[in-house]
Design a protein around this motif. Sequence first.
Motif, PDB file in Angstrom:
ATOM      1  N   LYS A 124      61.782  74.429  -8.134  1.00 15.54           N
ATOM      2  CA  LYS A 124      61.882  73.085  -8.513  1.00 15.54           C
ATOM      3  C   LYS A 124      60.278  72.884  -9.835  1.00 15.54           C
ATOM      4  N   PHE A 125      59.444  74.087  -9.697  1.00 13.80           N
ATOM      5  CA  PHE A 125      59.048  74.038 -10.360  1.00 13.80           C
ATOM      6  C   PHE A 125      59.083  75.330 -11.484  1.00 13.80           C
ATOM      7  N   ALA A 126      58.793  75.039 -12.996  1.00 21.56           N
ATOM      8  CA  ALA A 126      59.074  75.809 -13.694  1.00 21.56           C
ATOM      9  C   ALA A 126      58.112  76.600 -14.695  1.00 21.56           C
ATOM     10  N   VAL A 127      56.717  76.112 -13.888  1.00 17.98           N
ATOM     11  CA  VAL A 127      55.371  76.467 -14.596  1.00 17.98           C
ATOM     12  C   VAL A 127      54.094  76.657 -13.175  1.00 17.98           C
ATOM     13  N   GLY A 128      53.304  77.769 -13.037  1.00 15.70           N
ATOM     14  CA  GLY A 128      52.382  77.091 -11.920  1.00 15.70           C
ATOM     15  C   GLY A 128      52.129  77.671 -10.476  1.00 15.70           C
ATOM     16  N   VAL A 129      53.159  77.948 -10.259  1.00 17.87           N
ATOM     17  CA  VAL A 129      53.231  78.721  -8.909  1.00 17.87           C
ATOM     18  C   VAL A 129      53.075  79.503  -8.422  1.00 17.87           C
ATOM     19  N   ASP A 130      52.971  80.903  -9.138  1.00 16.62           N
ATOM     20  CA  ASP A 130      51.943  81.486  -8.231  1.00 16.62           C
ATOM     21  C   ASP A 130      50.706  81.780  -9.352  1.00 16.62           C
ATOM     22  N   SER A 131      50.250  80.996  -9.805  1.00 18.26           N
ATOM     23  CA  SER A 131      48.934  80.729 -10.065  1.00 18.26           C
ATOM     24  C   SER A 131      48.620  80.115  -8.874  1.00 18.26           C
ATOM     25  N   TRP A 132      48.593  79.474  -8.375  1.00 13.23           N
ATOM     26  CA  TRP A 132      48.194  79.014  -7.397  1.00 13.23           C
ATOM     27  C   TRP A 132      47.961  79.679  -5.794  1.00 13.23           C
ATOM     28  N   LYS A 133      48.401  81.336  -6.195  1.00  7.03           N
ATOM     29  CA  LYS A 133      48.214  82.020  -4.722  1.00  7.03           C
ATOM     30  C   LYS A 133      47.125  82.632  -4.615  1.00  7.03           C
ATOM     31  N   TYR A 134      45.860  82.529  -3.614  1.00  9.33           N
ATOM     32  CA  TYR A 134      45.032  83.034  -3.138  1.00  9.33           C
ATOM     33  C   TYR A 134      45.050  84.218  -3.062  1.00  9.33           C
ATOM     34  N   THR A 135      44.439  85.304  -2.832  1.00 12.28           N
ATOM     35  CA  THR A 135      44.136  86.652  -3.202  1.00 12.28           C
ATOM     36  C   THR A 135      44.415  87.648  -1.850  1.00 12.28           C
ATOM     37  N   ASP A 136      44.857  86.024  -0.379  1.00 11.25           N
ATOM     38  CA  ASP A 136      45.977  86.199   0.744  1.00 11.25           C
ATOM     39  C   ASP A 136      47.056  86.670   1.220  1.00 11.25           C
ATOM     40  N   GLY A 137      47.555  86.231  -0.672  1.00 11.26           N
ATOM     41  CA  GLY A 137      48.852  85.949  -0.862  1.00 11.26           C
ATOM     42  C   GLY A 137      49.432  84.427  -0.051  1.00 11.26           C
ATOM     43  N   LYS A 138      48.719  83.694   0.219  1.00 12.27           N
ATOM     44  CA  LYS A 138      49.092  81.985   0.235  1.00 12.27           C
ATOM     45  C   LYS A 138      49.247  81.275  -0.600  1.00 12.27           C
ATOM     46  N   GLN A 139      49.641  80.619  -0.730  1.00 15.34           N
ATOM     47  CA  GLN A 139      50.458  79.314  -1.630  1.00 15.34           C
ATOM     48  C   GLN A 139      48.787  77.998  -0.949  1.00 15.34           C
ATOM     49  N   TYR A 140      48.007  77.933  -2.323  1.00 18.56           N
ATOM     50  CA  TYR A 140      47.099  76.738  -2.280  1.00 18.56           C
ATOM     51  C   TYR A 140      47.459  75.200  -2.182  1.00 18.56           C
ATOM     52  N   GLY A 141      47.389  75.334  -3.690  1.00 18.74           N
ATOM     53  CA  GLY A 141      48.778  74.180  -4.071  1.00 18.74           C
ATOM     54  C   GLY A 141      49.845  74.015  -5.344  1.00 18.74           C
ATOM     55  N   LEU A 142      50.041  73.317  -4.708  1.00 20.08           N
ATOM     56  CA  LEU A 142      51.270  72.443  -5.501  1.00 20.08           C
ATOM     57  C   LEU A 142      51.183  72.355  -7.020  1.00 20.08           C
ATOM     58  N   PRO A 143      52.088  72.387  -7.996  1.00 22.61           N
ATOM     59  CA  PRO A 143      51.765  72.360  -9.129  1.00 22.61           C
ATOM     60  C   PRO A 143      51.648  70.458  -9.326  1.00 22.61           C
ATOM     61  N   LEU A 144      50.964  70.596 -10.451  1.00 21.32           N
ATOM     62  CA  LEU A 144      51.525  68.548 -11.460  1.00 21.32           C
ATOM     63  C   LEU A 144      51.948  68.748 -12.988  1.00 21.32           C
ATOM     64  N   ASP A 145      51.180  69.932 -13.773  1.00 18.00           N
ATOM     65  CA  ASP A 145      51.393  70.451 -14.445  1.00 18.00           C
ATOM     66  C   ASP A 145      50.223  71.498 -15.387  1.00 18.00           C
ATOM     67  N   TRP A 146      50.824  72.026 -16.618  1.00 16.05           N
ATOM     68  CA  TRP A 146      50.688  73.042 -17.838  1.00 16.05           C
ATOM     69  C   TRP A 146      49.993  72.113 -19.061  1.00 16.05           C
ATOM     70  N   ALA A 147      49.744  73.258 -19.568  1.00 16.41           N
ATOM     71  CA  ALA A 147      49.400  72.654 -20.937  1.00 16.41           C
ATOM     72  C   ALA A 147      49.179  74.103 -21.862  1.00 16.41           C
ATOM     73  N   SER A 148      48.991  73.927 -23.308  1.00 18.41           N
ATOM     74  CA  SER A 148      49.104  74.735 -24.140  1.00 18.41           C
ATOM     75  C   SER A 148      48.459  74.304 -25.630  1.00 18.41           C
TER      76      SER A 148
END
Length: 447
Positions: A126-150
């Motif tokens: 459902k998220f258009a942006v941010g999912v991959d940014s919150w994967k740590y080096t172990d490949g796991k997901q540590y955050g659920l995106p809230l917002d983005w900025a430009s």
Amino acid sequence: MKLQRIIAIAAVAGAAVTLSACSSGAGGASTDSAGGTVNWWTWDEKQAASYEKCLPGFEKENPGIDVKISQYAVDDYFTKLTAGFVSGAAPDAFQNSVPLLGAYAGQGQIMALDDLIADNDFDLSKFAVGVDSWKYTDGKQYGLPLDWASAAFYFNEAAVTDAGLTADDLATMTWNPDDGGTFDKIVAHLTIDENGVRGDEAGFDKSKVATYGIGSLGSGDFNGQTSWNALASSTGWRLGDKAAWPTQFEYDDPDFIATMNYVTSLADRGFSPAFGAFTVSGAEQLGSGKVAMIEGGSWDATTFAKLTDLKVGIAPTVEGPEGRSVISNSNANNIYTGTKNLDSTWKWVSYMGSEACQSVAGADGTFLPSIAASMQAAADAQLKQGVDLSVFTSALQNDELYPAPPTVNGQEINDTIQPLFEAYFSGERGDDVFPEMTAKTKEILSE
């Protein structure tokens, strides 16, 4: 969104505020095993107020769970989080930004969410942006995106008209580090000295400038999101040598150095203020007539729109040799590993990651929601109030954004690089500073 360049942004004023009449306690991880109070923190007072609007819907769906939203000025926010990690009194969940992912995940202070996502059939698509940014080096997901900025350029419409220019002229600005393209010509023409002579006219006095064509694009922060980044990125340059977990920052790249030389030339020619010349906000600079155009973040749109007696337009960043490109940050929700109320905390965090919540909170225009449908709902709501966010949504849709790379030791990088940028833009250092900066980031990122 007030904190996209998390480590380098100015402090947000205000003390902690409680936004749920039903909540209790003073901010640490809840001791309730079911129901009870979930403590959630943010640094942004505007987002705190916006997310308060999600509480009625959440509490209706989850009777017996109360949410306490606390907001702290950013200068205190991460200090309080660190103290909470040490004492075991950190909030159940909190807003975080990418530069801190490496430290918090590496230290085991935040929770990998993969099992919760799978067990609850939570849809990350459902998220258009941010999912991959919150994967740590172990490949796991540590955050659920809230917002983005430009970023974008905010301009005084009257000043542009008086200069014989149009909004379309600004919307189609080109740039290159050799002659500055049409951007340079527009900035020069918008600059006016105390005698009314424009920057591209004979007799212009750069020592007595009444209105600068552009606010300073020099910046001490290491990614330059609302200053030099869009120029540098339009050459094809990227901050890190890799999109995620880079081994060094590419400050010694010839295109980057050429961009920094161009940025300093603007002040040298009197078209922008010297680095650090103004201590007031961009909105105040534009509102006072000191600058005709200034670069700012997407989170600034509603602030500029509220300036009295001044109509402000919004133009996209420049189109450079490799097109239009600018760095984008994504904030997300993290869950503290020490929470004693995981079930209720997940319910709140996942509700914040729902279209229902992000559409309601995003309608205030203080941030751009990560969910595509909510993003459009926010843009539509703001357009009805006269604020056009299409510059930002179009940048996302046109793939003109690239995500800020998650890194290790983000705080150390900022503390090391900021004074070097400041020394460069103040004229204390020359181009020799850039190889040094790259070498220092390589050392820090290898720790």
